[in-house]
Design a protein around this motif. Structure first.
Motif, PDB file in Angstrom:
ATOM      1  N   ARG A   1       8.630   8.886  -5.166  1.00 44.59           N
ATOM      2  CA  ARG A   1       8.531   7.500  -5.926  1.00 44.59           C
ATOM      3  C   ARG A   1       8.565   6.381  -4.827  1.00 44.59           C
ATOM      4  O   ARG A   1       9.184   6.553  -3.785  1.00 44.59           O
ATOM      5  N   ALA A   2       8.191   5.511  -5.245  1.00 45.92           N
ATOM      6  CA  ALA A   2       8.326   3.786  -4.303  1.00 45.92           C
ATOM      7  C   ALA A   2       9.841   3.629  -3.837  1.00 45.92           C
ATOM      8  O   ALA A   2      10.160   3.107  -2.851  1.00 45.92           O
ATOM      9  N   ASP A   3      10.765   4.170  -4.474  1.00 46.81           N
ATOM     10  CA  ASP A   3      12.235   3.980  -4.162  1.00 46.81           C
ATOM     11  C   ASP A   3      12.835   4.887  -3.509  1.00 46.81           C
ATOM     12  O   ASP A   3      13.797   4.866  -2.885  1.00 46.81           O
ATOM     13  N   GLY A   4      11.837   6.074  -2.984  1.00 47.03           N
ATOM     14  CA  GLY A   4      12.257   7.067  -2.075  1.00 47.03           C
ATOM     15  C   GLY A   4      12.491   8.267  -2.810  1.00 47.03           C
ATOM     16  O   GLY A   4      12.662   9.472  -1.971  1.00 47.03           O
ATOM     17  N   GLU A   5      12.910   8.311  -4.054  1.00 49.83           N
ATOM     18  CA  GLU A   5      13.327   9.498  -4.766  1.00 49.83           C
ATOM     19  C   GLU A   5      12.154  10.688  -4.723  1.00 49.83           C
ATOM     20  O   GLU A   5      11.087  10.177  -4.910  1.00 49.83           O
ATOM     21  N   VAL A   6      12.601  11.646  -4.545  1.00 54.52           N
ATOM     22  CA  VAL A   6      11.645  12.861  -4.771  1.00 54.52           C
ATOM     23  C   VAL A   6      11.698  13.342  -6.022  1.00 54.52           C
ATOM     24  O   VAL A   6      13.029  13.953  -6.381  1.00 54.52           O
ATOM     25  N   THR A   7      11.007  13.175  -6.940  1.00 60.69           N
ATOM     26  CA  THR A   7      11.203  13.752  -8.521  1.00 60.69           C
ATOM     27  C   THR A   7       9.944  14.751  -8.523  1.00 60.69           C
ATOM     28  O   THR A   7       9.314  15.070  -7.629  1.00 60.69           O
ATOM     29  N   TYR A   8      10.305  15.689  -9.468  1.00 55.76           N
ATOM     30  CA  TYR A   8       9.606  16.976  -9.874  1.00 55.76           C
ATOM     31  C   TYR A   8       9.274  17.136 -11.224  1.00 55.76           C
ATOM     32  O   TYR A   8      10.117  16.774 -11.954  1.00 55.76           O
ATOM     33  N   ARG A   9       8.616  18.027 -11.299  1.00 57.54           N
ATOM     34  CA  ARG A   9       8.288  18.620 -12.907  1.00 57.54           C
ATOM     35  C   ARG A   9       7.907  20.037 -12.912  1.00 57.54           C
ATOM     36  O   ARG A   9       7.161  20.559 -12.032  1.00 57.54           O
ATOM     37  N   LEU A  10       8.867  21.051 -13.346  1.00 54.64           N
ATOM     38  CA  LEU A  10       8.781  22.368 -13.529  1.00 54.64           C
ATOM     39  C   LEU A  10       7.689  22.648 -14.490  1.00 54.64           C
ATOM     40  O   LEU A  10       7.868  22.155 -15.717  1.00 54.64           O
TER      41      LEU A  10
ATOM     42  N   ALA B   1      14.895  19.198  -3.423  1.00 53.67           N
ATOM     43  CA  ALA B   1      14.490  17.542  -3.801  1.00 53.67           C
ATOM     44  C   ALA B   1      15.390  16.707  -3.063  1.00 53.67           C
ATOM     45  O   ALA B   1      14.784  15.854  -2.482  1.00 53.67           O
ATOM     46  N   GLY B   2      16.579  16.770  -3.266  1.00 52.24           N
ATOM     47  CA  GLY B   2      17.660  15.888  -2.703  1.00 52.24           C
ATOM     48  C   GLY B   2      17.573  15.954  -1.306  1.00 52.24           C
ATOM     49  O   GLY B   2      17.837  15.094  -0.458  1.00 52.24           O
ATOM     50  N   GLU B   3      17.634  17.073  -0.548  1.00 51.02           N
ATOM     51  CA  GLU B   3      17.627  17.203   0.580  1.00 51.02           C
ATOM     52  C   GLU B   3      16.068  16.735   1.546  1.00 51.02           C
ATOM     53  O   GLU B   3      16.261  16.025   2.450  1.00 51.02           O
ATOM     54  N   LEU B   4      15.076  16.899   0.889  1.00 46.92           N
ATOM     55  CA  LEU B   4      13.737  16.343   1.240  1.00 46.92           C
ATOM     56  C   LEU B   4      13.933  14.839   1.205  1.00 46.92           C
ATOM     57  O   LEU B   4      13.433  14.039   1.901  1.00 46.92           O
ATOM     58  N   ALA B   5      14.333  14.501   0.094  1.00 48.15           N
ATOM     59  CA  ALA B   5      14.557  12.805  -0.053  1.00 48.15           C
ATOM     60  C   ALA B   5      15.526  12.274   1.115  1.00 48.15           C
ATOM     61  O   ALA B   5      15.068  11.214   1.589  1.00 48.15           O
ATOM     62  N   ALA B   6      16.662  13.001   1.352  1.00 53.34           N
ATOM     63  CA  ALA B   6      17.276  12.450   2.373  1.00 53.34           C
ATOM     64  C   ALA B   6      16.619  12.728   3.893  1.00 53.34           C
ATOM     65  O   ALA B   6      16.772  11.776   4.847  1.00 53.34           O
ATOM     66  N   TRP B   7      15.728  13.635   4.105  1.00 51.92           N
ATOM     67  CA  TRP B   7      15.051  13.984   5.395  1.00 51.92           C
ATOM     68  C   TRP B   7      14.109  12.734   5.553  1.00 51.92           C
ATOM     69  O   TRP B   7      13.997  12.380   6.668  1.00 51.92           O
ATOM     70  N   LEU B   8      13.388  12.581   4.621  1.00 52.79           N
ATOM     71  CA  LEU B   8      12.258  11.559   4.436  1.00 52.79           C
ATOM     72  C   LEU B   8      12.918  10.181   4.890  1.00 52.79           C
ATOM     73  O   LEU B   8      12.422   9.212   5.507  1.00 52.79           O
ATOM     74  N   GLY B   9      14.143   9.974   4.289  1.00 51.97           N
ATOM     75  CA  GLY B   9      14.751   8.676   4.344  1.00 51.97           C
ATOM     76  C   GLY B   9      13.945   7.535   4.065  1.00 51.97           C
ATOM     77  O   GLY B   9      13.242   7.334   2.753  1.00 51.97           O
ATOM     78  N   PRO B  10      13.714   6.385   4.840  1.00 53.21           N
ATOM     79  CA  PRO B  10      12.765   5.335   4.501  1.00 53.21           C
ATOM     80  C   PRO B  10      11.339   5.513   4.508  1.00 53.21           C
ATOM     81  O   PRO B  10      10.526   4.609   4.161  1.00 53.21           O
ATOM     82  N   THR B  11      10.826   6.883   4.976  1.00 52.35           N
ATOM     83  CA  THR B  11       9.609   6.820   5.198  1.00 52.35           C
ATOM     84  C   THR B  11       8.866   7.082   3.736  1.00 52.35           C
ATOM     85  O   THR B  11       9.384   7.850   2.837  1.00 52.35           O
ATOM     86  N   ARG B  12       7.955   6.642   3.325  1.00 55.08           N
ATOM     87  CA  ARG B  12       6.919   6.721   2.215  1.00 55.08           C
ATOM     88  C   ARG B  12       5.878   7.700   2.288  1.00 55.08           C
ATOM     89  O   ARG B  12       4.965   7.253   3.245  1.00 55.08           O
ATOM     90  N   VAL B  13       5.747   8.636   1.643  1.00 62.49           N
ATOM     91  CA  VAL B  13       4.609   9.703   1.987  1.00 62.49           C
ATOM     92  C   VAL B  13       3.775   9.641   0.570  1.00 62.49           C
ATOM     93  O   VAL B  13       4.159   9.872  -0.617  1.00 62.49           O
ATOM     94  N   THR B  14       2.529   9.260   0.915  1.00 60.58           N
ATOM     95  CA  THR B  14       1.366   9.281  -0.317  1.00 60.58           C
ATOM     96  C   THR B  14       0.163  10.360   0.157  1.00 60.58           C
ATOM     97  O   THR B  14      -0.211  10.185   1.153  1.00 60.58           O
TER      98      THR B  14
END
Length: 394
Positions: free
Chosen positions: A340-349, A365-378
């Motif tokens: 998401r725009a705020d950096g959270e990595v969200t998911y749906r099973l 998901a939390g680990e990936l969000a921390a690894w990405l940090g300020p980077t936003r990926v689309t």
């Protein structure tokens, strides 16, 4: 007495996928070269995919490790090859990929570029002169973008209208076509892009050593087929055809020359294994992974039913067959994720995976969000569920 043919169950196919693709516990790699080698190549149409695919498989994931291989040590090579798609392959494998697939792709690119520029009066002599000038300018600068080279070679600024009369018509420069062909032929390579590791604004530099064109393409196809069999097997002939972009005849001949062994699959079809890879692979410990859009694991074959519920395809793929970011558990695609725009990595099973796997996915998901940090990926190719999750409707 006729020997009974080996059978490979869907469960074993999923076990092989987890182990061979460095996703199961204890299989992670230390170097980007090892990741690319395990998968034969990493999809690179979307620059971010290379980094995210590597991060999912490296023991200590980092952007710096991928950049070391791509731009410092040159131990992995970005090239236009299978299915006319960008891949990052181990540099020692690049000559084989060139002979088996990329050489033919480059020839089509050159013919198309010549025809395209003929629309504004270019002939082969003018094209060759502009190409030589571009190479000389690049050698003088060392590293340059297309716009910089166009300052040195005015011909590169000339424009042609592509797809006139269509809604997607666009003006393209002669330089964009010429540089694409030179890259496809391995005479120049992409240097570090402007901006972050997610940028597609690549600069160019001369290649250390263009690939030789003397290798036998038939032998190269057989050798590439063996590599693919070990990484993805068992596979079908249609899988190999789809992954490489070869004709069905070429795929069949390559499998035969590679010594592929036929096996029975759970769906009643016939698969192929590498000749020295018939020993059973036991199930790995439970694992989960968040893989990016265009990751080579889901994009490596045409037939996916043993790890993907067909009912989930419309949510996870775009209209052109490109897969978005996916959540995996024990060799199955079980959902999708997005940032998401705020950096959270969200998911749906999309599948009930049980409490332990659900908790593991949340941790990952939390680990990936921390690894990405300020980077936003689309993702370059957005899918229905990824769009929904990224928009905050997860």
């Amino acid at each position: 007495m006729i020997a009974r043919r080996r059978a490979v169950t869907d469960a074993e196919r999923r076990a092989r996928l987890g182990v061979r693709h460095l996703l199961a516990p204890g299989t992670r790699a230390d170097r980007i070269e090892d990741v690319a080698d395990a998968l034969v190549g990493l999809h690179a149409t979307d620059p971010a995919t290379v980094y995210l695919s590597a991060a999912a498989r490296l023991a200590e994931p980092s952007v710096a490790e991928v950049e070391r291989g791509l731009y410092d040590d040159l131990t992995v090579t970005r090239m236009l090859c299978m299915r006319r798609t960008m891949f990052v392959v181990p540099t020692p494998l690049a000559p084989l990929v060139h002979a088996s697939t990329a050489r033919a792709v480059a020839a089509r690119e050159r013919a198309g570029s010549l025809a395209f520029l003929a629309q504004i009066g270019w002939d082969e002599r003018r094209y060759a002169a502009a190409e030589r000038a571009a190479l000389a300018a690049l050698a003088a600068r060392g590293v340059a973008g297309a716009a910089e080279l166009a300052l040195d070679v005015p011909e590169l600024r000339e424009k042609v209208l592509a797809s006139p009369g269509k809604s997607y018509a666009s003006w393209q420069t002669a330089g964009s076509r010429i540089l694409r062909v030179l890259a496809a032929e391995g005479r120049i390579r992409r240097a570090r892009p402007r901006g972050s590791w997610t940028s597609s604004q690549f600069r160019w530099t001369t290649a250390p050593e263009p690939p030789a064109d003397g290798a036998d393409p038939v032998a190269a196809k057989a050798a590439l087929a063996r590599r693919y069999l070990y990484a993805f097997g068992p596979v079908t002939v249609e899988d190999l055809k789809w992954w490489t972009g070869w004709t069905l005849t070429d795929a069949r001949k390559a499998l035969a020359a590679a010594g592929a062994r036929d096996v029975d699959l759970d769906d009643g079809g016939t698969g192929c294994l590498a000749p020295d890879d018939e020993a059973p692979v036991p199930a790995a410990e439970p694992w989960v992974a968040l893989l990016p859009g265009l990751d080579p694991t889901p994009m490596g074959r045409r037939h996916r039913d043993f790890y993907l519920d067909p009912a989930h395809v419309p949510a996870l793929f775009d209209r052109n067959g490109n897969i978005g970011p996916t959540v995996w558990a024990d060799g199955r695609i079980v959902g999708a994720w997005a940032q998401r725009a705020d950096g959270e990595v969200t998911y749906r099973l999309l599948t009930d995976v049980g409490a332990e796997a659900r908790e593991a996915v949340a941790v990952r998901a939390g680990e990936l969000a921390a690894w990405l940090g300020p980077t936003r990926v689309t993702p370059a190719y957005r899918t229905p569920l990824e769009r929904e999750l990224a928009g905050g409707k997860g």
